[in-house]
Design a protein around this motif. Sequence first.
Motif, PDB file in Angstrom:
ATOM      1  N   ILE A  98       0.837  -1.206   0.000  1.00  0.00           N
ATOM      2  CA  ILE A  98       0.000   0.000   0.000  1.00  0.00           C
ATOM      3  C   ILE A  98       0.868   1.251   0.000  1.00  0.00           C
ATOM      4  CG2 ILE A  98      -1.776   1.290   1.228  1.00  0.00           C
ATOM      5  CD1 ILE A  98      -2.628  -1.359   2.552  1.00  0.00           C
ATOM      6  N   ALA A  99       0.709   2.068  -1.033  1.00  0.00           N
ATOM      7  CA  ALA A  99       1.251   3.433  -1.056  1.00  0.00           C
ATOM      8  C   ALA A  99       0.079   4.360  -0.781  1.00  0.00           C
ATOM      9  CB  ALA A  99       1.892   3.744  -2.409  1.00  0.00           C
ATOM     10  N   SER A 100      -0.008   4.871   0.416  1.00  0.00           N
ATOM     11  CA  SER A 100      -1.235   5.494   0.888  1.00  0.00           C
ATOM     12  C   SER A 100      -1.456   6.899   0.335  1.00  0.00           C
ATOM     13  CB  SER A 100      -1.240   5.554   2.418  1.00  0.00           C
ATOM     14  OG  SER A 100      -0.179   6.359   2.878  1.00  0.00           O
ATOM     15  N   TYR A 123       4.377   1.078   1.340  1.00  0.00           N
ATOM     16  CA  TYR A 123       5.259   1.358   0.204  1.00  0.00           C
ATOM     17  C   TYR A 123       5.484   2.856   0.074  1.00  0.00           C
ATOM     18  CZ  TYR A 123       6.917   1.155  -4.686  1.00  0.00           C
ATOM     19  OH  TYR A 123       7.641   1.267  -5.847  1.00  0.00           O
ATOM     20  N   ASP A 124       6.702   3.271   0.317  1.00  0.00           N
ATOM     21  CA  ASP A 124       7.194   4.643   0.174  1.00  0.00           C
ATOM     22  C   ASP A 124       6.568   5.623   1.169  1.00  0.00           C
ATOM     23  OD1 ASP A 124       9.114   6.272  -1.143  1.00  0.00           O
ATOM     24  OD2 ASP A 124       7.474   7.330  -2.104  1.00  0.00           O
ATOM     25  N   ARG A 125       5.264   5.565   1.378  1.00  0.00           N
ATOM     26  CA  ARG A 125       4.594   6.430   2.351  1.00  0.00           C
ATOM     27  C   ARG A 125       4.171   5.590   3.548  1.00  0.00           C
ATOM     28  NH1 ARG A 125       0.436   9.846  -1.593  1.00  0.00           N
ATOM     29  NH2 ARG A 125       2.024  11.120  -2.648  1.00  0.00           N
ATOM     30  N   ASP A 134       3.501  -4.489   8.679  1.00  0.00           N
ATOM     31  CA  ASP A 134       4.629  -5.369   8.961  1.00  0.00           C
ATOM     32  C   ASP A 134       5.967  -4.720   8.636  1.00  0.00           C
ATOM     33  OD1 ASP A 134       3.386  -8.129   9.718  1.00  0.00           O
ATOM     34  OD2 ASP A 134       2.197  -7.397   8.021  1.00  0.00           O
ATOM     35  N   TYR A 135       6.070  -4.140   7.449  1.00  0.00           N
ATOM     36  CA  TYR A 135       7.347  -3.573   7.015  1.00  0.00           C
ATOM     37  C   TYR A 135       7.119  -2.331   6.163  1.00  0.00           C
ATOM     38  CZ  TYR A 135       9.173  -8.060   8.563  1.00  0.00           C
ATOM     39  OH  TYR A 135       9.480  -9.153   9.332  1.00  0.00           O
ATOM     40  N   TYR A 136       8.193  -1.586   5.995  1.00  0.00           N
ATOM     41  CA  TYR A 136       8.169  -0.337   5.238  1.00  0.00           C
ATOM     42  C   TYR A 136       9.292  -0.376   4.214  1.00  0.00           C
ATOM     43  CZ  TYR A 136       8.401   4.807   4.568  1.00  0.00           C
ATOM     44  OH  TYR A 136       8.414   6.078   4.056  1.00  0.00           O
ATOM     45  N   ALA A 137       8.978  -0.109   2.945  1.00  0.00           N
ATOM     46  CA  ALA A 137       9.976  -0.014   1.883  1.00  0.00           C
ATOM     47  C   ALA A 137       9.950   1.404   1.332  1.00  0.00           C
ATOM     48  CB  ALA A 137       9.682  -1.021   0.776  1.00  0.00           C
ATOM     49  N   SER A 138      11.094   2.068   1.370  1.00  0.00           N
ATOM     50  CA  SER A 138      11.114   3.462   0.941  1.00  0.00           C
ATOM     51  C   SER A 138      12.546   3.874   0.626  1.00  0.00           C
ATOM     52  CB  SER A 138      10.522   4.366   2.030  1.00  0.00           C
ATOM     53  OG  SER A 138      10.361   5.689   1.568  1.00  0.00           O
ATOM     54  N   PHE A 139      12.719   5.177   0.515  1.00  0.00           N
ATOM     55  CA  PHE A 139      14.035   5.782   0.372  1.00  0.00           C
ATOM     56  C   PHE A 139      14.387   6.478   1.684  1.00  0.00           C
ATOM     57  CE2 PHE A 139      12.505   5.131  -3.840  1.00  0.00           C
ATOM     58  CZ  PHE A 139      13.627   4.835  -4.587  1.00  0.00           C
ATOM     59  N   ASP A 178       0.782  12.995   4.343  1.00  0.00           N
ATOM     60  CA  ASP A 178       1.846  12.078   3.926  1.00  0.00           C
ATOM     61  C   ASP A 178       2.969  12.165   4.955  1.00  0.00           C
ATOM     62  OD1 ASP A 178       3.995  10.762   2.778  1.00  0.00           O
ATOM     63  OD2 ASP A 178       3.678  11.593   0.779  1.00  0.00           O
ATOM     64  N   ASN A 179       3.261  11.052   5.606  1.00  0.00           N
ATOM     65  CA  ASN A 179       4.268  11.046   6.662  1.00  0.00           C
ATOM     66  C   ASN A 179       5.637  11.487   6.171  1.00  0.00           C
ATOM     67  OD1 ASN A 179       4.948  10.242   9.501  1.00  0.00           O
ATOM     68  ND2 ASN A 179       6.319   8.840   8.427  1.00  0.00           N
ATOM     69  N   ASN A 180       5.938  11.252   4.884  1.00  0.00           N
ATOM     70  CA  ASN A 180       7.241  11.655   4.353  1.00  0.00           C
ATOM     71  C   ASN A 180       7.467  13.162   4.468  1.00  0.00           C
ATOM     72  OD1 ASN A 180       7.761   9.030   3.662  1.00  0.00           O
ATOM     73  ND2 ASN A 180       7.444   9.292   1.470  1.00  0.00           N
ATOM     74  N   THR A 181       6.380  13.927   4.433  1.00  0.00           N
ATOM     75  CA  THR A 181       6.492  15.383   4.450  1.00  0.00           C
ATOM     76  C   THR A 181       7.283  15.872   5.648  1.00  0.00           C
ATOM     77  OG1 THR A 181       4.486  15.740   3.161  1.00  0.00           O
ATOM     78  CG2 THR A 181       5.144  17.526   4.628  1.00  0.00           C
TER      79      THR A 181
END
Length: 365
Positions: A98-100, A123-125, A134-139, A178-181
Amino acid sequence: MSMRARTTVAAAISTVLSISLTACSGDSDTGSDGKAASVGIAMPTKTSQRWINDGQNMADELKGFGYTTTLKYADNDPKNQVAQVEAMLESGVDALVIASVDGKVFNDVLAKAKAADVPVISYDRLILGTPNVDYYASFDNLKVGTLQADFLVEGLGLVNGSRKGPFNVELFAGSADDNNTRYFYRASMEVLEPYIQSGDLIVRSGETEMKEMTTLRWDGPTAERRMNKLLDTDYADQDIDAVLSPYDGMSLGIIKALKKHGYGSPGKPLPIVTGQDAEVPSIQSLVDGDQAQTVYKDTRELALVTAYMVNSMVHDNKPALNDTRTYNNGKKVVPAYLLEPVSVDKSNYKQVLIDSGYLKKSDLD
């Protein structure tokens, strides 16, 4: 993905796990019922080519493992995305990626995923407020903000002292949901704040708090409207020297507003404008001398890493991880695999983007 890119990611994952990826990918690709395992992929929007590519890359990588996929785009509508994920669960998927759109709306539906023993990768976000991720895949999102701010201050000559301030700068942030912000903002401000405090950088609007500069859904026209307002209000008798923009789509809107106010001529050059995602329109803008910088994130690599994560979880193995401390979603620290972003400008875009196969030369005029 180019063979070189796949080899780079494969080597990184292999190092983390100290096992061969060949052995990992050799596992059976069936779910608990003996049928081909199915993965639900929920992407936020098709308004950005980046997300179209992410979805297709994920589907292709998972197909390579023998999985079937269901790929949905939410049109930037959080309720729509939750309904899509619910439908995926009802169809019996074996895993979710999920990329939210909005990271705070998944608590109920992911409780259902947990009850059905369906693993979830953010995914990413990062998905927020639920333990059922479970897990997070991002930069490395902190590094993204650092790269943007570093380019800005170096471009102004503040680092090497080649130019003397003060310089006028305005700051933009991404979508508040968006948490990345907040990671981009925090890292960029760690670089910029000392210069603001010393007076070398002046934010004439006074808007330096994240809540004052967020841009819902990372929307370019919204950023354009804010830039127009700032120029009309705070720069009637002043020129602006730099704009911190966290995303290419916003950068193009910002540049449009600047040009409307006379910037981009020999006597009034465009300020330094940063960006993120290395989208084709912004790389063309960079080549044309308008946008100054973007941050490249190879989403082919992210799709590959995520596919290996899915494969590990479906077979009850622990996936590759390289960060188990940074990303707290309010309910748990979500273990992550983070890839490295790269700063791109006119001097290196051919080497980084064209030579790697991420973009084709024919994509640009």
